[in-house]
Structure formats: structure tokens, C-alpha cells
Enzyme design. Structure first.
Site, PDB file in Angstrom:
ATOM      1  N   LYS A 160     -15.278  17.118  33.011  1.00 25.18           N
ATOM      2  CA  LYS A 160     -15.072  16.682  34.458  1.00 25.18           C
ATOM      3  C   LYS A 160     -15.513  17.949  35.308  1.00 25.18           C
ATOM      4  O   LYS A 160     -15.811  17.540  36.242  1.00 25.18           O
ATOM      5  CB  LYS A 160     -13.447  16.721  34.711  1.00 25.18           C
ATOM      6  N   ASP A 199     -21.824  -1.330  30.758  1.00 25.37           N
ATOM      7  CA  ASP A 199     -21.369  -0.227  29.669  1.00 25.37           C
ATOM      8  C   ASP A 199     -22.298   1.132  30.280  1.00 25.37           C
ATOM      9  O   ASP A 199     -23.452   1.183  30.214  1.00 25.37           O
ATOM     10  CB  ASP A 199     -22.101  -0.718  28.225  1.00 25.37           C
ATOM     11  N   TYR A 247     -12.768  17.213  27.347  1.00 21.93           N
ATOM     12  CA  TYR A 247     -12.485  16.542  28.729  1.00 21.93           C
ATOM     13  C   TYR A 247     -12.590  17.281  29.829  1.00 21.93           C
ATOM     14  O   TYR A 247     -13.177  16.943  30.855  1.00 21.93           O
ATOM     15  CB  TYR A 247     -10.918  16.015  28.477  1.00 21.93           C
TER      16      TYR A 247
END
Length: 298
Positions: A164, A68, A160
Site C-alpha cells: 500500500k 484479472d 500488506y
């Protein structure tokens, strides 16, 4: 075609999408692959069973490993288990990712933290656990799965894209800092290929604010889906990304490029130009600051 120089590879987020494709591709090419999945006894139990069955049916050197990336202890235990089992670790592929897609206004800071916990801090945790082993070996590679959105931010994709972009920055810092120890840090930046990450996007919990964007957001999503369907042949299959990752894994030590683009021609050309300017700018600024010698670009 099987590789003549098999590598021991850890890949996170191996249950589906790019991770699953890359896991199968590398294993079939003769590499020793540790497929990292979280929650093996829960939501990812079917994926783990499928990977184990594939390994048995095709006699692949493929093992499922519980990890995880949002949990320090889980990451440390997984890397220790891998290195004790395999005796080496050549390549880490940080692929685990989530997509929070919606208007920024509707997301809370806690939700934003969840986005970064997986996409950015997850890679940090995994690499921090792996780097001591790679340094002791004197070689190794850290491959981050980034995105073209690290260089541009479309509407309703802010979290997002930010995660990134942060991953890109971490990759570049590792690239320069770890080079003296024989460790390569590189990033692959795919365009929007058909995987399940878009369909599993996490929408904001604040439904009241989300509703304010209703008509615009619905139209936006419809246009993306329609355009992607119409241009599917032009974009190509997601296997282009897994093939590019396999090439990076098999590239000789010291020869991996910092950035690898996988995108349709028009997008590729536009982002490649940005890459070139960014590299030139970094060299100029670093030289002007008197630290150019510390860059792993020359």
C-alpha cells in the site's frame, strides 16, 4: 440520491468488501458501472450472478466485466471491451486487493511478489491500459484504494503495508505526471473497517517459521479482533468508505484532493498531520531541486 452528472466507472475487485459496496452505491446513484471480477466461471460466479440479478431487479446500469489485474492480457481486453461498449471511461477505481498477514520471516520472496502483483502492480496494469483513453478524452480520474498502513506499519502486516505504501507512491507520481493531460490521480486511505479482506488473509507457507511466532501472533490477532468488536460503533460501517468513493467519483474534474482519509477521529487527526507535513516537505525539497514547477500541488 441520483447524480445529475453520471460517470462511466470501472471498479476492480467488485466481488466483495469495499468494491462490492461501491459498485452498488454508484449504480444506485445513476452511474454506469463496470464491475470488474476475476474468474467469473469459478470462485466469483455467485458474486457475478448476484450483481447481474441486482442490475435487473433495480434497473441499474451495471455490467459485470471479467478482469484479472495480475494478467496483462486480461486487463487490456477488459479495458478495450469497456471502452468499445461504453464509448468513454471517466473513472477507474483500483480496489482489487489481497492481504498477506503474518511475520515477514515466514514469507518467501515469491509470496511477497503475489502480494504486490495484486495490490500494487495490478493498479499499474489497469491504469496503463486506461490512461491512453483518458488522455485522448482530455479528462478522467484514477482512484486508488489505499490504506492508513501506507503511512505506518503495525506488526505482522509488513507485506500488506509495503504494497500500500508503494501504491501511494505510484498515485502521487501519476498525480503530478498526468495533471497536464487533464487526468487526476488520487488515493483514498481507509482505516481498518470490517470487510472480508482480514478474514481471507494469506498466511505464510513456511509453517515451521510461522510456528515460532505462535503465542505472540495468536495474542496479537485476539487483541485486534476483541478491540475491533468493542469499538465497532466508534469505527462505523464500511459504507463510510464506499460513500467517500462515490463522493470522489462525483467531484468535478480538477477538484479531487490527492488524499482522502476515512478513519475514526483519533486516527484521522494523526494521519492528517502526517499528510500535511509530507506535502510541505515535498514542496520544499522539489523547490530546492529546481523542479517545484512540475508538482501538481499549487
Amino acid at each position: 440520491m441520483r447524480s445529475t452528472d453520471p460517470r462511466t466507472v470501472l471498479i476492480t475487485g467488485a466481488s466483495s468488501g469495499f468494491g462490492r459496496l461501491t459498485t452498488e452505491t454508484l449504480a444506485r446513484r445513476g452511474h454506469r458501472v463496470f464491475a470488474g471480477l476475476r474468474d467469473l466461471e469459478g470462485r466469483n460466479q455467485p458474486a457475478a450472478a448476484e450483481l447481474r440479478a441486482l442490475a435487473q431487479a433495480e434497473q441499474l446500469d451495471l455490467q459485470v466485466l471479467e478482469i484479472d489485474v495480475t494478467d496483462d492480457a486480461s486487463v487490456a481486453a477488459a479495458v478495450l471491451d469497456l471502452t468499445e461498449t461504453a464509448g468513454r471511461l471517466d473513472v477507474v477505481i483500483n480496489n482489487a486487493g489481497r492481504n498477506f498477514a503474518g511475520p515477514l520471516e515466514a514469507y518467501t520472496a515469491a509470496e511477497a511478489q503475489q502480494q504486490f502483483e495484486v495490490n500494487t502492480l495490478g493498479a499499474l496494469r489497469v491504469n496503463n491500459a486506461a490512461i491512453p483513453y483518458l488522455r485522448a478524452q482530455g479528462h478522467g480520474a484514477l482512484i486508488q484504494v489505499g490504506s492508513l498502513s501506507a503511512w505506518l506499519t503495525p506488526p505482522f502486516n509488513g507485506l500488506y503495508a509495503a504494497s500500500k505504501a508503494a501504491l501511494r507512491s505510484l498515485t502521487e507520481a501519476w498525480h503530478h505526471e498526468l495533471a497536464p493531460y487533464g487526468i487526476e490521480s488520487v488515493i483514498i486511505e481507509p482505516a481498518s473497517y470490517p470487510t472480508n479482506i482480514g478474514g481471507n488473509a494469506a498466511m505464510p507457507a513456511d509453517q515451521e517459521r510461522l510456528a515460532l511466532y505462535g503465542e505472540t501472533l495468536n495474542s496479537f490477532v485476539s487483541d485486534i479482533v476483541r478491540h475491533s468488536t468493542e469499538q465497532a460503533d466508534r469505527i462505523g460501517p464500511a459504507s463510510q468508505v464506499s460513500d467517500a468513493l462515490a463522493t470522489l467519483v462525483e467531484t468535478p474534474q480538477g477538484k479531487r484532493p490527492l488524499r482522502t482519509l476515512v478513519a475514526p477521529k483519533a486516527q484521522f487527526s494523526a494521519i492528517e498531520a502526517v499528510h500535511e507535513k509530507a506535502t510541505e516537505a515535498l514542496q520544499v525539497v522539489a523547490d530546492d531541486m529546481g523542479i517545484g514547477a512540475y508538482l501538481a500541488l499549487r
